[in-house]
Design an enzyme around this catalytic site. Structure first.
Site, PDB file in Angstrom:
ATOM      1  CG  ASP A 339      -1.934   1.124   1.191  1.00 29.62           C
ATOM      2  OD1 ASP A 339      -3.035   0.874   0.682  1.00 29.62           O
ATOM      3  OD2 ASP A 339      -1.622   2.241   1.656  1.00 29.62           O
ATOM      4  CG  ASN A 347      -4.702  11.385  -5.203  1.00 27.64           C
ATOM      5  OD1 ASN A 347      -4.030  11.417  -6.222  1.00 27.64           O
ATOM      6  ND2 ASN A 347      -5.349  10.308  -4.820  1.00 27.64           N
ATOM      7  CG  HIS A 352      -7.364  12.950  -8.368  1.00 23.85           C
ATOM      8  ND1 HIS A 352      -7.680  11.756  -7.782  1.00 23.85           N
ATOM      9  CD2 HIS A 352      -8.042  13.901  -7.659  1.00 23.85           C
ATOM     10  CE1 HIS A 352      -8.524  11.955  -6.778  1.00 23.85           C
ATOM     11  NE2 HIS A 352      -8.758  13.252  -6.687  1.00 23.85           N
ATOM     12  CG  ASP A 356      -4.155   8.931 -12.159  1.00 22.97           C
ATOM     13  OD1 ASP A 356      -4.620   8.354 -11.150  1.00 22.97           O
ATOM     14  OD2 ASP A 356      -4.858   9.546 -12.977  1.00 22.97           O
ATOM     15  CD  GLU A 382      -4.651   3.941  -1.434  1.00 22.31           C
ATOM     16  OE1 GLU A 382      -4.890   4.334  -0.286  1.00 22.31           O
ATOM     17  OE2 GLU A 382      -5.474   4.027  -2.376  1.00 22.31           O
TER      18      GLU A 382
END
Length: 461
Positions: A339, A347, A352, A356, A382
């Site tokens: 994770d 973010n 965002h 990504d 994630e």
């Protein structure tokens, strides 16, 4: 006939292969339906908590989804009900906004409905992260997730409506692919039936030709016996010559008739064979196109559109394979749950698009570092899952720690800003009689312990 029978057997095998492909597509369609049921269930549950006046309607919708037989989800009726509910939700939000304007309530004292809408947004975002979509729909999903993370970016009901439309379009795509495959299978069945009729026609022609041959043979035999009798009975040479000449003319006529019959049979069989070969060539071309489409479709279904590594569907297939292999060979198998630490902060701070990029970077790094025999997939959001094949948990821990330190030390940037990425990891080794869920649950608990312990570490569970 031997070649035609061989071609028939070959197409029978291709027919069965195509039927198996359709069954595999049905299985993937069933997985998509399961995700759709989960999506509708969680969406209605989240909306039910956020909008108590609609509790009864939402609960009834959820129960209808739950009660629908497998493979027979009433999509049209459910979509109509969702549209009605979304309309009522818009009405509730409009009334809430009117009350707020009239009472001039301060933001800190805003109606509780806003908090519930925010809760619905969070539920919806988590759910969307778990959905496995095709490349065509992935951008819509990404845009929707970005809108869900921006306060005031679109009414919650509109976003729920868009999410429902996204799931419905995913289902339509799968149904369209299934219909295409079913249509080809029907076409293949019809063509095979035509080929079978052609073969049967050839067999009947051969039977007819056999009858003609027998009749001609009898006629020729009769002429030969008559000739023998004439030779014995006739003493005059000239008369004998005339009789022999007549008999020979009749034999020539029978032979000519036999050759003409064989020529007609050969011509008809050549025409039938040419027709069959034309149909077979056409089918081969269509089959190759279908096979390529199925291969590309399967790759799209099993690859995460954002990161380019296997997705959750591919993970489920690989886990089933490895569990079966473990039962046969008893070789160790370790599962790791990764994770990205503070992903929400990435973010919120950079946007965002930066999030990504972080996902792609981590995915590429994990994929580069695993052995060919190992496996890594994006689980959702994630989170990533890694399978260490024929590896004990302590050996896997050493590899995971090395990989974690490598990623933490790597200099990442987004634009002109430094971007530090760290990961936490939970690991667990497969035990006898374990299910996939039990193995994942222990690894997930270990991941939670790593987060609680300060992040950027690996823990065994």
């Amino acid at each position: 006939m031997t070649a035609q029978a061989s071609e028939g057997e070959d197409w029978k095998r291709r027919y069965l292969d195509t039927l198996q492909t359709l069954e595999e597509r049905d299985e993937r369609l069933g997985t998509a339906e399961e995700l759709l049921r989960l999506a509708l269930g969680r969406l209605t549950l989240a909306a039910e908590k956020a909008y108590p006046p609609l509790e009864a309607r939402l609960s009834a919708l959820r129960q209808e989804v739950k009660a629908a037989p497998e493979g027979r989800l009433p999509l049209s009726r459910l979509l109509a009900q969702l549209n009605e509910l979304v309309s009522e939700l818009r009405t509730l939000e409009t009334r809430s906004e009117e009350v707020e304007r009239e009472s001039h309530v301060a933001p800190a004292e805003a109606p509780e409905l806003d908090d519930r809408a925010a809760l619905a947004r969070r539920f919806l975002a988590v759910l969307l992260e778990k959905l496995v979509l095709t490349h065509e729909l992935e951008q819509r999903k990404s845009d929707l997730l970005e809108a869900l993370g921006l306060p005031g970016e679109g009414a919650t009901t509109v976003l729920i409506d868009q999410a429902a439309g996204l799931v419905n379009d995913m289902r339509k795509q799968l149904e369209h692919e299934k219909d295409d495959l079913a249509g080809f299978l029907k076409q293949l069945t019809d063509t095979l039936n035509e080929l079978d009729r052609d073969v049967q026609s050839d067999i009947e022609l051969l039977h007819d030709d056999t009858g003609t041959r027998l009749a001609l043979h009898d006629a020729m035999d009769s002429q030969m016996r008559g000739l023998e009798q004439d030779i014995t009975a006739v003493n005059d040479v000239n008369q004998l010559k005339a009789i022999i000449s007549t008999r020979l003319d009749r034999l020539r006529a029978h032979m000519t008739s036999l050759r003409e019959s064989e020529d007609r049979l050969l011509q008809r069989m050549e025409q039938t064979t040419a027709t069959m070969r034309g149909r077979i060539l056409l089918l081969e071309k269509e089959t190759e196109g279908l096979r390529e489409n199925l291969r590309a479709s399967r790759e799209r279904m099993l690859i995460d559109a954002l990161t380019g590594i296997p997705n959750r569907l591919a993970l489920d297939e690989r886990v089933k394979l490895e569990l079966a292999r473990f039962k046969r060979h008893k070789q160790p198998l370790t599962l790791a749950v990764w994770d990205i630490d503070h992903f929400k902060a990435i973010n919120d701070t950079f946007g965002h698009k930066a999030g990504d990029k972080a996902l792609r970077i981590v995915a590429q790094k994990l994929a580069q570092e695993v052995r060919e025999t190992d496996f890594v997939a994006r689980y959702g959001g994630e989170e990533f899952i890694m399978l260490f094949i024929n590896t004990s948990v302590m050996d896997a821990l050493a590899k995971a720690d090395s990989l974690r330190e490598s990623i933490a030390a790597a200099p990442f940037r987004y634009g002109d800003k430094p971007l530090r990425i760290t990961l936490s990891c939970g690991l667990s080794q497969l035990r006898a009689n374990d299910t996939a869920d039990q193995l994942f649950e222990r690894a997930d608990q270990a991941l939670y312990a790593a987060k609680q312990g300060g992040r950027n570490r690996c823990v065994v569970g």
